[in-house]
Enzyme design. Structure first.
Site, mmCIF file in Angstrom:
data_model
loop_
_atom_site.group_PDB
_atom_site.id
_atom_site.type_symbol
_atom_site.label_atom_id
_atom_site.label_comp_id
_atom_site.label_asym_id
_atom_site.label_seq_id
_atom_site.Cartn_x
_atom_site.Cartn_y
_atom_site.Cartn_z
ATOM 1 C CE LYS A 81 41.644 51.756 36.148
ATOM 2 N NZ LYS A 81 42.051 50.517 35.439
ATOM 3 C CG ASN B 238 41.223 50.778 31.890
ATOM 4 O OD1 ASN B 238 41.666 51.301 32.905
ATOM 5 N ND2 ASN B 238 40.643 49.592 31.887
ATOM 6 C CD GLU C 17 36.754 46.886 43.720
ATOM 7 O OE1 GLU C 17 37.168 45.894 43.106
ATOM 8 O OE2 GLU C 17 36.066 47.783 43.178
ATOM 9 C CG PHE D 280 47.639 42.607 33.296
ATOM 10 C CD1 PHE D 280 46.971 43.203 34.358
ATOM 11 C CD2 PHE D 280 47.015 41.568 32.621
ATOM 12 C CE1 PHE D 280 45.713 42.775 34.741
ATOM 13 C CE2 PHE D 280 45.751 41.126 32.992
ATOM 14 C CZ PHE D 280 45.100 41.741 34.064
ATOM 15 C CE1 TYR E 267 42.543 46.963 39.610
ATOM 16 C CE2 TYR E 267 44.158 48.554 40.373
ATOM 17 C CZ TYR E 267 42.999 48.254 39.684
ATOM 18 O OH TYR E 267 42.277 49.260 39.077
ATOM 19 C CG HIS F 145 38.316 49.994 39.324
ATOM 20 N ND1 HIS F 145 38.627 48.716 38.931
ATOM 21 C CD2 HIS F 145 37.562 49.879 40.445
ATOM 22 C CE1 HIS F 145 38.083 47.860 39.790
ATOM 23 N NE2 HIS F 145 37.431 48.547 40.721
HETATM 24 P P1 CMP Z 1 40.243 47.605 36.074
HETATM 25 O O1 CMP Z 1 38.782 47.657 35.816
HETATM 26 O O2 CMP Z 1 40.805 48.633 36.969
HETATM 27 O O3 CMP Z 1 40.620 46.162 36.671
HETATM 28 C C1 CMP Z 1 41.829 45.491 36.396
HETATM 29 C C2 CMP Z 1 42.706 46.247 35.454
HETATM 30 O O4 CMP Z 1 43.758 45.528 34.885
HETATM 31 C C3 CMP Z 1 41.871 46.690 34.273
HETATM 32 O O5 CMP Z 1 40.979 47.704 34.674
HETATM 33 C C4 CMP Z 1 42.935 47.103 33.281
HETATM 34 O O6 CMP Z 1 43.311 48.457 33.406
HETATM 35 C C5 CMP Z 1 44.093 46.225 33.709
HETATM 36 N N1 CMP Z 1 44.402 45.279 32.642
HETATM 37 C C6 CMP Z 1 43.610 44.318 32.159
HETATM 38 N N2 CMP Z 1 44.237 43.668 31.151
HETATM 39 C C7 CMP Z 1 45.438 44.258 31.005
HETATM 40 C C8 CMP Z 1 46.547 44.046 30.131
HETATM 41 N N3 CMP Z 1 46.517 43.085 29.201
HETATM 42 N N4 CMP Z 1 47.617 44.838 30.274
HETATM 43 C C9 CMP Z 1 47.655 45.822 31.223
HETATM 44 N N5 CMP Z 1 46.635 46.063 32.078
HETATM 45 C C10 CMP Z 1 45.549 45.294 31.966
#
Ligand code: CMP
Length: 153
Positions: free
Chosen positions: A25, A128, A142, A73, A65, A131
């Protein structure tokens, strides 16, 4: 002539679960962690089927997404995922999806097991670092979102 159903089933069984899709990311790309993360993926035994450095538009991030559209979020997630370059990749090994989720750790890095990619490189639940697909079906969807047939090896 009837198709050989047994052969089809055996082929599906062999192919099932051997590919996942990942994105490094924008936060991890900005922090200079592409190489560190690819090394962990390599050491975990994944073969790279497809890979590119690219950037999602806000609209494309929204499409990717879409499943989270109703979540509070969603807007923040799409803004962040389109905020800079990402590395998109299709990865192959036995039990690819489940093993990759173990390699990256929990969505929230505060809960990610020590030594996982998110424990090392993620800073928050939103930013984070990586993905990973959550099912074989989503891995295929995906992967197809980012790569055409001639980009897979
Ligand atoms: P990812 O695995 O890419 O799939 C969905 C994403 O939503 C997840 O990783 C997080 O980065 C994001 N996400 C999930 N919960 C939250 C939250 N509370 N606030 C912001 N982003 C979120």
């Amino acid at each position: 002539m009837q198709p050989n159903l047994n052969y089809t089933k055996i082929t599906q069984y062999i192919m099932a679960g051997n590919r996942t899709f990942t994105m490094i990311k924008p936060d991890a790309v900005r922090a200079g962690n592409i190489g560190n993360i690819l090394q962990m993926i390599n050491e975990a035994g994944y073969r790279i089927v497809a890979m590119k450095l690219t950037q999602l538009s806000l609209a494309k991030a929204g499409e990717f997404y879409e499943v989270h559209k109703e979540r509070p979020f969603y807007g923040e997630l799409c803004e962040f995922m389109s905020s800079g370059p990402i590395v998109a990749a299709i990865l192959e090994k036995d039990n690819a999806v489940e093993d990759f989720r173990n390699l990256i750790g929990a969505t929230n890095p505060a809960n990610a097991a020590p030594g996982t990619i998110r424990a090392k490189y993620a800073t928050s639940v939103g930013e984070n670092a990586v993905h990973g697909s959550d099912s074989d079906e989503n891995a295929a969807i995906e992967g197809a979102f980012h790569f055409g047939g001639v980009e897979k090896f």
